[in-house]
Design a protein around this motif. Structure first.
Motif, PDB file in Angstrom:
ATOM      1  N   SER A  37       0.860  -1.181   0.000  1.00 37.22           N
ATOM      2  CA  SER A  37       0.000   0.000   0.000  1.00 37.22           C
ATOM      3  C   SER A  37       0.895   1.228   0.000  1.00 37.22           C
ATOM      4  N   ALA A  38       0.423   2.313  -0.637  1.00 37.61           N
ATOM      5  CA  ALA A  38       1.238   3.529  -0.759  1.00 37.61           C
ATOM      6  C   ALA A  38       0.535   4.706  -0.111  1.00 37.61           C
ATOM      7  N   ALA A  39       1.322   5.570   0.526  1.00 40.93           N
ATOM      8  CA  ALA A  39       0.759   6.765   1.148  1.00 40.93           C
ATOM      9  C   ALA A  39       0.204   7.715   0.104  1.00 40.93           C
ATOM     10  N   ASP A  40       0.825   7.759  -1.072  1.00 41.29           N
ATOM     11  CA  ASP A  40       0.369   8.595  -2.187  1.00 41.29           C
ATOM     12  C   ASP A  40       0.563   7.787  -3.463  1.00 41.29           C
ATOM     13  N   THR A  41      -0.483   7.629  -4.243  1.00 39.23           N
ATOM     14  CA  THR A  41      -0.398   6.807  -5.459  1.00 39.23           C
ATOM     15  C   THR A  41      -0.378   7.654  -6.728  1.00 39.23           C
ATOM     16  N   THR A  42      -0.148   8.948  -6.589  1.00 39.50           N
ATOM     17  CA  THR A  42      -0.163   9.838  -7.741  1.00 39.50           C
ATOM     18  C   THR A  42       1.094   9.665  -8.586  1.00 39.50           C
ATOM     19  N   ALA A  43       0.939   9.649  -9.901  1.00 39.44           N
ATOM     20  CA  ALA A  43       2.087   9.558 -10.799  1.00 39.44           C
ATOM     21  C   ALA A  43       3.041  10.720 -10.544  1.00 39.44           C
ATOM     22  N   GLY A  44       4.335  10.395 -10.390  1.00 42.75           N
ATOM     23  CA  GLY A  44       5.340  11.418 -10.147  1.00 42.75           C
ATOM     24  C   GLY A  44       5.539  11.769  -8.686  1.00 42.75           C
ATOM     25  N   ALA A  45       4.685  11.248  -7.810  1.00 46.53           N
ATOM     26  CA  ALA A  45       4.770  11.601  -6.389  1.00 46.53           C
ATOM     27  C   ALA A  45       5.873  10.837  -5.684  1.00 46.53           C
ATOM     28  N   TYR A  46       6.460  11.481  -4.672  1.00 44.76           N
ATOM     29  CA  TYR A  46       7.371  10.792  -3.765  1.00 44.76           C
ATOM     30  C   TYR A  46       6.511  10.206  -2.652  1.00 44.76           C
ATOM     31  N   THR A  47       6.644   8.931  -2.427  1.00 41.72           N
ATOM     32  CA  THR A  47       5.731   8.259  -1.505  1.00 41.72           C
ATOM     33  C   THR A  47       6.456   7.174  -0.730  1.00 41.72           C
ATOM     34  N   VAL A  48       5.764   6.597   0.230  1.00 48.60           N
ATOM     35  CA  VAL A  48       6.272   5.463   1.002  1.00 48.60           C
ATOM     36  C   VAL A  48       5.358   4.276   0.738  1.00 48.60           C
ATOM     37  N   VAL A  49       5.947   3.194   0.242  1.00 51.74           N
ATOM     38  CA  VAL A  49       5.191   1.967  -0.020  1.00 51.74           C
ATOM     39  C   VAL A  49       5.445   0.996   1.129  1.00 51.74           C
ATOM     40  N   THR A  50       4.375   0.511   1.732  1.00 50.74           N
ATOM     41  CA  THR A  50       4.479  -0.403   2.871  1.00 50.74           C
ATOM     42  C   THR A  50       4.090  -1.810   2.442  1.00 50.74           C
ATOM     43  N   PHE A  51       4.978  -2.761   2.711  1.00 48.62           N
ATOM     44  CA  PHE A  51       4.733  -4.163   2.380  1.00 48.62           C
ATOM     45  C   PHE A  51       4.411  -4.909   3.672  1.00 48.62           C
ATOM     46  N   SER A  52       3.302  -5.634   3.668  1.00 51.11           N
ATOM     47  CA  SER A  52       2.861  -6.364   4.852  1.00 51.11           C
ATOM     48  C   SER A  52       3.038  -7.866   4.646  1.00 51.11           C
ATOM     49  N   VAL A  53       3.732  -8.510   5.588  1.00 51.30           N
ATOM     50  CA  VAL A  53       3.936  -9.962   5.565  1.00 51.30           C
ATOM     51  C   VAL A  53       3.167 -10.547   6.751  1.00 51.30           C
ATOM     52  N   PRO A  54       1.996 -11.181   6.503  1.00 53.41           N
ATOM     53  CA  PRO A  54       1.118 -11.589   7.588  1.00 53.41           C
ATOM     54  C   PRO A  54       1.359 -12.973   8.179  1.00 53.41           C
ATOM     55  N   HIS A  55       2.197 -13.793   7.529  1.00 56.35           N
ATOM     56  CA  HIS A  55       2.397 -15.156   8.028  1.00 56.35           C
ATOM     57  C   HIS A  55       3.659 -15.748   7.417  1.00 56.35           C
ATOM     58  N   GLY A  56       4.040 -16.948   7.867  1.00 54.54           N
ATOM     59  CA  GLY A  56       5.237 -17.612   7.347  1.00 54.54           C
ATOM     60  C   GLY A  56       4.922 -18.494   6.154  1.00 54.54           C
ATOM     61  N   CYS A  57       5.740 -19.526   5.957  1.00 56.07           N
ATOM     62  CA  CYS A  57       5.552 -20.456   4.833  1.00 56.07           C
ATOM     63  C   CYS A  57       5.042 -21.788   5.379  1.00 56.07           C
ATOM     64  N   ASP A  58       3.733 -22.014   5.263  1.00 55.10           N
ATOM     65  CA  ASP A  58       3.139 -23.264   5.750  1.00 55.10           C
ATOM     66  C   ASP A  58       3.551 -23.565   7.184  1.00 55.10           C
ATOM     67  N   GLY A  59       3.518 -22.528   8.023  1.00 55.60           N
ATOM     68  CA  GLY A  59       3.820 -22.707   9.438  1.00 55.60           C
ATOM     69  C   GLY A  59       5.262 -22.444   9.809  1.00 55.60           C
ATOM     70  N   SER A  60       6.148 -22.258   8.827  1.00 53.65           N
ATOM     71  CA  SER A  60       7.566 -22.042   9.097  1.00 53.65           C
ATOM     72  C   SER A  60       7.875 -20.549   9.228  1.00 53.65           C
ATOM     73  N   ALA A  61       8.793 -20.202  10.130  1.00 56.45           N
ATOM     74  CA  ALA A  61       9.141 -18.806  10.397  1.00 56.45           C
ATOM     75  C   ALA A  61       9.879 -18.170   9.222  1.00 56.45           C
ATOM     76  N   THR A  62       9.644 -16.876   9.010  1.00 62.00           N
ATOM     77  CA  THR A  62      10.255 -16.129   7.909  1.00 62.00           C
ATOM     78  C   THR A  62      11.672 -15.692   8.272  1.00 62.00           C
ATOM     79  N   THR A  63      12.600 -15.915   7.342  1.00 65.07           N
ATOM     80  CA  THR A  63      13.997 -15.518   7.567  1.00 65.07           C
ATOM     81  C   THR A  63      14.462 -14.411   6.630  1.00 65.07           C
ATOM     82  N   LYS A  64      13.777 -14.226   5.484  1.00 65.43           N
ATOM     83  CA  LYS A  64      14.209 -13.203   4.525  1.00 65.43           C
ATOM     84  C   LYS A  64      13.045 -12.786   3.643  1.00 65.43           C
TER      85      LYS A  64
END
Length: 232
Positions: A37-64
């Protein structure tokens, strides 16, 4: 109130709680993918994109978590995360470009990699922020950020892109993406968001009122049940 009615009250309350739990569970399932999701989605805008990781891989913890940057995004600034080491991988441009200051640019940021100092448990979520400029010629398009989630056991490649006529819901592992708006569309979106905010406030008030009324109903039912039993 009859004795039979009083006996049915706890059962009805249990059904209500179960229905409420199901209602909350459905949106949670819809958020199972890695999303952007982005704070500003306007073309040419400087923005911050946030990536959300809600879970691991089939129960395994995330390392990277490795995030690929779309064409047209040449430079990013990753936000620090105390639980990860962060590196940015660069690649040479096929055709050199000229930046706003007149300097020749021959390389671009191609990938940002967050490596966990301590694995992220499957039952917990985390988010990663990248500061960047949305390409000025990207209005009306979708910026896709293919992301690879590596775990202690296995990995998930969030790299699938919807074909024409498809949506992300049709894919098993869709790539995180952001839809880019033109500057005039951004103004319209802001105007629409204000009444929506008012609507959200009204909805919240209705929900709270409903919960209070429901709680009072349960208390009245319990009192009636106690009264019936005492009369016996």
């Amino acid at each position: 109130m009859t004795a039979n009615t009083a006996r049915r009250l706890p059962f009805r309350a249990a059904l209500g709680l179960a229905a409420a739990g199901l209602a909350f569970a459905v949106p949670a399932a819809a958020q199972a993918h890695v999303t952007a999701s982005a704070a500003d989605t306007t073309a040419g805008a400087y923005t911050v994109v946030t990536f959300s990781v809600p879970h691991g891989c089939d129960g395994s913890a995330t390392t990277k978590v490795a995030i690929d940057l779309p064409e047209g995004v040449d430079e990013v600034t990753p936000t620090r995360n105390p639980y990860y080491d962060v590196t940015t991988k660069r690649e040479k441009l096929a055709d050199p470009e000229t930046d706003a200051d007149g300097n020749e640019v021959t390389e671009r940021d191609a990938q940002v990699v967050y490596t966990a100092k301590t694995p992220l448990p499957d039952g917990e979520r985390d988010s990663f922020e990248l500061s960047l400029q949305i390409p000025e010629d990207a209005a009306g398009t979708t910026l896709t950020f293919p992301t690879t989630q590596t775990c202690e056991k296995g990995e998930t490649a969030w790299t699938q892109v919807p074909k024409k006529g498809q949506s992300e819901d049709d894919l098993e592992s869709p790539a995180p993406s952001v839809s880019v708006a033109a500057s005039d569309e951004s103004s319209t979106a802001t105007a629409v968001a204000q009444p929506q905010a008012a609507l959200d406030g009204t909805t919240t008030a209705l929900v709270v009122t409903s919960l209070v009324i429901g709680a009072l109903g349960l208390l009245c039912g319990a009192a009636a049940l106690i009264t019936v039993r005492r009369r016996r």
